[in-house]
Design an enzyme around this catalytic site. Structure first.
Site, PDB file in Angstrom:
ATOM      1  N   ASP A 155      46.649  28.425  42.964  1.00  0.00           N
ATOM      2  CA  ASP A 155      46.850  29.546  41.749  1.00  0.00           C
ATOM      3  C   ASP A 155      45.525  29.900  41.301  1.00  0.00           C
ATOM      4  O   ASP A 155      44.939  30.943  41.005  1.00  0.00           O
ATOM      5  CB  ASP A 155      47.783  28.855  40.646  1.00  0.00           C
ATOM      6  CG  ASP A 155      47.779  27.384  40.581  1.00  0.00           C
ATOM      7  OD1 ASP A 155      47.051  26.954  41.358  1.00  0.00           O
ATOM      8  OD2 ASP A 155      48.366  27.018  39.782  1.00  0.00           O
ATOM      9  N   ASP A 183      48.990  33.447  54.033  1.00  0.00           N
ATOM     10  CA  ASP A 183      49.649  34.767  54.062  1.00  0.00           C
ATOM     11  C   ASP A 183      49.489  35.415  52.718  1.00  0.00           C
ATOM     12  O   ASP A 183      49.212  36.390  52.783  1.00  0.00           O
ATOM     13  CB  ASP A 183      51.126  34.210  54.330  1.00  0.00           C
ATOM     14  CG  ASP A 183      51.928  35.455  54.676  1.00  0.00           C
ATOM     15  OD1 ASP A 183      51.527  36.581  54.732  1.00  0.00           O
ATOM     16  OD2 ASP A 183      53.124  35.555  54.637  1.00  0.00           O
ATOM     17  N   ASP A 187      46.762  38.634  51.869  1.00  0.00           N
ATOM     18  CA  ASP A 187      47.279  40.076  51.473  1.00  0.00           C
ATOM     19  C   ASP A 187      46.438  40.436  50.387  1.00  0.00           C
ATOM     20  O   ASP A 187      46.141  41.738  50.066  1.00  0.00           O
ATOM     21  CB  ASP A 187      48.661  40.111  51.041  1.00  0.00           C
ATOM     22  CG  ASP A 187      49.514  40.718  52.324  1.00  0.00           C
ATOM     23  OD1 ASP A 187      49.121  40.571  53.272  1.00  0.00           O
ATOM     24  OD2 ASP A 187      50.686  41.478  52.087  1.00  0.00           O
TER      25      ASP A 187
HETATM   26 MG    MG Z   1      51.734  38.931  55.232  1.00  0.00          MG
END
Ligand code: MG
Ligand code: NAI
Length: 354
Positions: free
Chosen positions: A221, A245, A249
């Site tokens: 976080d 992942d 992004d």
């Molecule tokens: Mg992704």
């Protein structure tokens, strides 16, 4: 002169446009350096192939790919086929069977691109994300019980093995050693008191072999906030499958357009071919119009050249791409320009030094 065998899987939508465009640039780099050539074989595997044959790839597709040096993939997925079919029918089997346990994602703001962060420049945003690509939270273990009843139970178990964790962490230390010698390890060992405590222990163990690399553990976080507020303090980042992942992004967004980020699915031992692809999908809303940005795929091609050992060609193409972007004249619509896919690719090829 080395000849590399490249399996092309353009796939669906804009994949069909960006792969040939990027290939033109890579072939031009081969001509100019004179150190290698690419011989390509194209596979028609895609959603269209699925609609025709009932499968995303040939039954012996993985076997067919085994002998290639690399796989160069456009995008798969189209509105006529459910996404879980296209993903589990092609991309995931390749990543898993070929033990492509490193997912490599450079996050770099190119000079000339207006990123979403008001006061951050290319000097601040230059990171290399290394995401575990085969286990962790995405290993697929779990189940559901009493489905649809008030007593329903769903479990999704993350699996972290010593082998799997150690090899991704070691890979990250090696990359850190080649760059700024700082490594950020993404953790959550306050709440995830087994898996992430174990992750931290492996990072600490491996760090003894890399006394020249400074490693810092960040809770996921806090790390996500740091990517926005102090991206200049980050260089190589290693993360588990799920955390990687999500953070990549966020990182992709920092690059200013989905037409830019690229990724490599890598089997570092070279027992199997690695696979390189743009991060974006098949963009059905713009496919067929020759307007997709080819730079993400060209960048994926640069990563492929690096992995093949053609580092000179890789850096020539990178500089050519940077010159075209900084020039600001030949850009696709996502970057505020009006040039076509082919024009941008041609501009990059022309920007290579002769
Ligand atoms: Mg992704
Ligand atoms: P997408 O990445 O295809 O498109 C999202 C938005 O970004 C669209 O507005 C599109 O026009 C734009 N865009 C994407 N690539 C671009 C490029 N090179 N230049 C300019 N603009 C670009 O994601 P979306 O729409 O969620 O998914 C479409 C299909 O692609 C789905 O079937 C999905 O499953 C698949 N997909 C496949 C991936 C892969 O093969 N690795 C990754 C992501 C999605």
């Amino acid at each position: 002169m080395h000849n590399y065998r490249i399996a092309l899987i353009p796939g669906d939508g804009v994949g069909q446009e960006v792969i040939p465009a990027a290939l033109r640039v890579l072939n031009r780099a081969a001509e100019i350096t004179g150190t290698f050539s690419l011989s390509t074989h194209e596979f028609p595997w895609s959603c269209e192939f699925y609609v025709r044959t009932g499968a995303m790839m040939d039954a012996d597709g993985l076997k067919k790919l085994t002998d290639f040096d690399s796989i160069f993939l456009g995008a798969v997925g189209y509105p006529n086929v459910p996404d879980h079919i296209s993903l589990w029918g092609l991309l995931l089997p390749i990543r898993q069977s070929f033990d492509q346990y490193v997912n490599l994602r450079p996050i770099k703001l190119l000079p000339g691109i207006k990123g979403p962060l008001r006061d951050k420049s290319p000097a601040d945003i230059d990171m290399l994300f290394i995401r575990e690509n085969t286990e962790g939270e995405y290993c697929g273990h779990g189940g559901r019980l009493h489905v649809g009843t008030p007593d329903e139970v769903a479990t999704q178990t993350a699996v972290f093995t010593r082998k799997g964790t150690e090899r991704i962490v070691r890979y990250a230390f090696d990359r850190a050693r080649e760059r700024r010698k700082i490594l950020a390890s993404c953790t959550k060992s306050n709440a995830l008191n087994y898996s992430m405590v174990f992750w931290d222990e492996v990072v600490a163990d491996v760090s003894h072999d890399y006394p020249d690399v400074e490693v810092t553990s960040y809770l996921v976080d806090a790390l996500s906030a740091r990517m926005i507020l102090r991206p200049d303090t980050l260089d190589v980042v290693v993360a588990s499958n799920l955390f990687g992942d999500i953070l990549t992004d966020l990182g992709g967004a920092l690059q200013g357009s989905l037409g830019l980020p690229a990724s490599g699915n890598i089997n570092p031992e070279r027992r199997y071919p690695s696979m390189f692809e743009p991060v974006h999908g098949s963009a059905p809303d713009i496919s067929g119009t020759n307007s997709a940005n080819p730079l993400a795929t060209i960048w994926a091609g640069i990563m492929m050249l690096e992995q093949l050992g053609e580092t000179e060609a890789a850096s020539l193409v990178m500089s050519a791409m940077e010159r075209v972007v900084a020039g600001g004249k030949t850009l696709t619509a996502d970057l505020g320009g009006s040039s076509t896919t082919s024009e941008v690719a041609q501009a990059v090829a022309d920007a290579l030094p002769v």
